[in-house]
Design a protein around this motif. Structure first.
Motif, PDB file in Angstrom:
ATOM      1  N   VAL A  13       0.864  -1.186   0.000  1.00  0.00           N
ATOM      2  CA  VAL A  13       0.000   0.000   0.000  1.00  0.00           C
ATOM      3  C   VAL A  13       0.900   1.235   0.000  1.00  0.00           C
ATOM      4  O   VAL A  13       1.897   1.294   0.727  1.00  0.00           O
ATOM      5  CB  VAL A  13      -0.941   0.051   1.217  1.00  0.00           C
ATOM      6  CG1 VAL A  13      -1.820   1.300   1.147  1.00  0.00           C
ATOM      7  CG2 VAL A  13      -1.801  -1.192   1.296  1.00  0.00           C
ATOM      8  N   ALA A  14       0.558   2.209  -0.821  1.00  0.00           N
ATOM      9  CA  ALA A  14       1.278   3.484  -0.850  1.00  0.00           C
ATOM     10  C   ALA A  14       0.264   4.596  -1.052  1.00  0.00           C
ATOM     11  O   ALA A  14      -0.872   4.353  -1.490  1.00  0.00           O
ATOM     12  CB  ALA A  14       2.321   3.500  -1.964  1.00  0.00           C
ATOM     13  N   ALA A  15       0.667   5.806  -0.722  1.00  0.00           N
ATOM     14  CA  ALA A  15      -0.256   6.934  -0.829  1.00  0.00           C
ATOM     15  C   ALA A  15       0.476   8.181  -1.274  1.00  0.00           C
ATOM     16  O   ALA A  15       1.676   8.352  -1.040  1.00  0.00           O
ATOM     17  CB  ALA A  15      -0.936   7.188   0.516  1.00  0.00           C
ATOM     18  N   THR A  16      -0.270   9.047  -1.947  1.00  0.00           N
ATOM     19  CA  THR A  16       0.194  10.401  -2.245  1.00  0.00           C
ATOM     20  C   THR A  16      -0.868  11.370  -1.770  1.00  0.00           C
ATOM     21  O   THR A  16      -2.056  11.040  -1.734  1.00  0.00           O
ATOM     22  CB  THR A  16       0.441  10.614  -3.752  1.00  0.00           C
ATOM     23  OG1 THR A  16      -0.780  10.379  -4.468  1.00  0.00           O
ATOM     24  CG2 THR A  16       1.522   9.688  -4.274  1.00  0.00           C
ATOM     25  N   GLY A  17      -0.417  12.565  -1.409  1.00  0.00           N
ATOM     26  CA  GLY A  17      -1.344  13.599  -0.955  1.00  0.00           C
ATOM     27  C   GLY A  17      -1.057  14.909  -1.652  1.00  0.00           C
ATOM     28  O   GLY A  17       0.073  15.408  -1.615  1.00  0.00           O
ATOM     29  N   GLY A  18      -2.068  15.452  -2.332  1.00  0.00           N
ATOM     30  CA  GLY A  18      -1.875  16.700  -3.048  1.00  0.00           C
ATOM     31  C   GLY A  18      -1.734  17.895  -2.117  1.00  0.00           C
ATOM     32  O   GLY A  18      -2.425  17.990  -1.103  1.00  0.00           O
ATOM     33  N   ILE A  19      -0.806  18.780  -2.454  1.00  0.00           N
ATOM     34  CA  ILE A  19      -0.603  20.027  -1.698  1.00  0.00           C
ATOM     35  C   ILE A  19      -0.932  21.152  -2.670  1.00  0.00           C
ATOM     36  O   ILE A  19      -0.076  21.646  -3.405  1.00  0.00           O
ATOM     37  CB  ILE A  19       0.842  20.132  -1.176  1.00  0.00           C
ATOM     38  CG1 ILE A  19       1.236  18.824  -0.473  1.00  0.00           C
ATOM     39  CG2 ILE A  19       0.995  21.305  -0.225  1.00  0.00           C
ATOM     40  CD1 ILE A  19       2.697  18.751  -0.096  1.00  0.00           C
ATOM     41  N   GLY A  20      -2.190  21.532  -2.696  1.00  0.00           N
ATOM     42  CA  GLY A  20      -2.725  22.367  -3.755  1.00  0.00           C
ATOM     43  C   GLY A  20      -2.121  23.744  -3.900  1.00  0.00           C
ATOM     44  O   GLY A  20      -1.958  24.237  -5.018  1.00  0.00           O
ATOM     45  N   ASP A  21      -1.794  24.407  -2.800  1.00  0.00           N
ATOM     46  CA  ASP A  21      -1.346  25.802  -2.878  1.00  0.00           C
ATOM     47  C   ASP A  21       0.160  25.943  -3.066  1.00  0.00           C
ATOM     48  O   ASP A  21       0.666  27.066  -3.133  1.00  0.00           O
ATOM     49  CB  ASP A  21      -1.759  26.554  -1.604  1.00  0.00           C
ATOM     50  CG  ASP A  21      -3.275  26.618  -1.463  1.00  0.00           C
ATOM     51  OD1 ASP A  21      -3.949  26.588  -2.511  1.00  0.00           O
ATOM     52  OD2 ASP A  21      -3.775  26.678  -0.322  1.00  0.00           O
ATOM     53  N   VAL A  22       0.889  24.865  -3.143  1.00  0.00           N
ATOM     54  CA  VAL A  22       2.341  24.913  -3.248  1.00  0.00           C
ATOM     55  C   VAL A  22       2.748  24.673  -4.701  1.00  0.00           C
ATOM     56  O   VAL A  22       2.239  23.760  -5.357  1.00  0.00           O
ATOM     57  CB  VAL A  22       3.001  23.878  -2.319  1.00  0.00           C
ATOM     58  CG1 VAL A  22       4.512  23.926  -2.454  1.00  0.00           C
ATOM     59  CG2 VAL A  22       2.576  24.129  -0.881  1.00  0.00           C
ATOM     60  N   ARG A  23       3.667  25.484  -5.196  1.00  0.00           N
ATOM     61  CA  ARG A  23       4.153  25.347  -6.569  1.00  0.00           C
ATOM     62  C   ARG A  23       5.669  25.142  -6.563  1.00  0.00           C
ATOM     63  O   ARG A  23       6.352  25.459  -5.577  1.00  0.00           O
ATOM     64  CB  ARG A  23       3.809  26.592  -7.390  1.00  0.00           C
ATOM     65  CG  ARG A  23       2.303  26.794  -7.570  1.00  0.00           C
ATOM     66  CD  ARG A  23       1.734  25.730  -8.499  1.00  0.00           C
ATOM     67  NE  ARG A  23       0.308  25.923  -8.725  1.00  0.00           N
ATOM     68  CZ  ARG A  23      -0.651  25.314  -8.041  1.00  0.00           C
ATOM     69  NH1 ARG A  23      -0.333  24.457  -7.081  1.00  0.00           N
ATOM     70  NH2 ARG A  23      -1.917  25.541  -8.314  1.00  0.00           N
ATOM     71  N   VAL A  24       6.164  24.637  -7.669  1.00  0.00           N
ATOM     72  CA  VAL A  24       7.591  24.359  -7.782  1.00  0.00           C
ATOM     73  C   VAL A  24       8.136  25.062  -9.027  1.00  0.00           C
ATOM     74  O   VAL A  24       7.486  25.094 -10.078  1.00  0.00           O
ATOM     75  CB  VAL A  24       7.848  22.835  -7.847  1.00  0.00           C
ATOM     76  CG1 VAL A  24       7.110  22.192  -8.991  1.00  0.00           C
ATOM     77  CG2 VAL A  24       9.341  22.549  -7.953  1.00  0.00           C
TER      78      VAL A  24
END
Length: 403
Positions: free
Chosen positions: A107-118
């Motif tokens: 099992v693995a997961a990702t979580g979006g960080i909407g307000d952060v840009r690169v």
């Protein structure tokens, strides 16, 4: 005794060698016309062989990728609520809960960080995001997706807690990152690039992402800890049963707000859809083949008109109408056969070049060259029938006087 007057003259039979010699005589005398006439057949056959070969090579690559990536992975994402204004989130505990299901292996997961840009650096204008998303990622993500590193290393327990990042394949290209150790501007500080992932066919969303450790995302980027995507692998014989349990396990209170999908189905659908596109291209190759057949028929008619004297001489020396027909049908067959052989070679070469350029296995089904060459012989026979019949019906006297 039988009188000489009662005997019938029987014309000599043509052996295979004789047929080949008389059939090839017209080709040897007009090499330029032969090449141009065979070119149409060659283009048609080459198109058909290349289409079949490229399609087969592409399917072989997709099947190889499926075998490597597996078809036992399911993806869990937030669904829709009955209330339009309600934001649906997966529970923070959902990765741990899914891991308890009997039959689940990873099992693995990702979580979006909407307000952060690169960005490549802090001097890049804020609106030029390049479409790159920043996601928190668990340490098990690479193994669960069966990914590999193009360069550098993956996140671990130590690096995942500090300002370090792993880039997806597309994200690295957009940022101009070619090797580990470079720095990018993420949020309000510089992050060190630990590595770059190879493309992930089963998770294309990761290719355009910048991945930071779960703990670093919570402490430095304001991540709320809710996963936006879960990736789960189970035993092959347990996939269907696990799929039935996932939604109720992830969110027992509202299983209808959980969406479960199979990413390998997209690759399988792509394999099936390529067959329809290949049929269209095969049709175009068939049209080119028919045009080539018309060209051969035209060439043979012109050949008959130009060789009236030859036909008259052969008829005068005892050649039958059948032997004249065999001569010109054989010539047409040889002409189309040369074009067919050239077309098979060109089609195989085109497939080899394309497969090498796209890192695909070179594959041509055996029936493709055999069927293509057989089609050329059929077309050559049909194209040569009318000119052959026309030549056989010429009067020897008129043919000799017409020269």
């Amino acid at each position: 005794m039988t009188s000489r007057r009662g005997r019938r003259l029987v014309p000599a039979r043509l052996g295979l060698r004789d047929v080949a010699q008389v059939g090839s005589a017209g080709l040897r005398g007009r090499p330029v016309r032969v090449v141009l006439s065979a070119l149409g057949i060659a283009i048609g056959i080459a198109t058909m062989i290349a289409v079949v070969g490229i399609s087969a090579s592409s399917k072989a690559k997709l099947m190889r990728d499926l075998d490597r990536l597996g078809t036992n992975m399911l993806v869990v994402t937030p669904g829709q609520s009955f209330f339009a204004d309600k934001e649906v989130k997966l529970p923070k505990s959902s990765p741990r809960m899914v891991g308890r299901i009997d039959g689940v292996e990873q099992v693995a997961a990702t979580g979006g960080i909407g307000d952060v840009r690169v960005y490549r650096s802090e001097h890049i204008p804020k609106e030029r995001t390049g479409g790159i998303k920043v996601n928190a990622a668990t340490q098990s993500l690479k193994n669960t997706l069966r990914g590999s590193m193009a360069t550098g290393t993956w996140l671990n327990g130590a690096t995942g807690a500090y300002p370090s990042v792993v880039l997806g394949h597309s994200a690295a290209k957009r940022l101009g990152i070619t090797e580990a150790g470079q720095r990018i501007w993420l949020g309000d500080e510089y992050y060190t690039v630990l590595g770059v992932l190879q493309p992930l066919p089963l998770a294309p969303e990761i290719d355009s992402s910048a991945l930071v450790g779960w703990e670093a995302a919570r402490k430095r980027l304001g991540f709320d800890g809710h996963p936006t995507t879960l990736y789960e692998r189970s035993a092959d014989d347990e996939v269907a049963r696990v799929r039935e349990l996932l939604a109720r396990t992830v969110n027992p209170e509202a299983p209808h707000e959980v969406m479960v999908s199979d990413p390998s189905a997209a690759l399988q659908a792509k394999t099936a859809s390529e067959g329809a596109f290949s049929s269209l291209l095969l049709g175009l190759g068939g049209v080119a083949l028919l045009v080539g057949g018309v060209g051969i028929a035209n060439t043979m008619i012109i050949s008959v008109l130009e060789r009236k004297h030859e036909i008259g001489l052969r008829r005068s020396f005892g050649s039958t109408r059948g032997q004249i027909r065999i001569q010109f049908v054989t010539e047409s067959l040889m002409l189309s056969g040369l074009g067919g052989l050239a077309g098979v070679a060109l089609g195989a070469l085109a497939t080899s070049v394309y497969a090498g350029a796209t890192s695909m296995p070179w594959t041509i089904p055996p029936w493709a060259p055999a069927g293509g060459f057989g089609a050329t012989l059929v077309i050559g026979t049909i194209a040569g029938l009318y000119p052959a019949v026309r030549a056989s019906k010429m009067s020897p006297t008129l043919a000799l006087h017409a020269s």
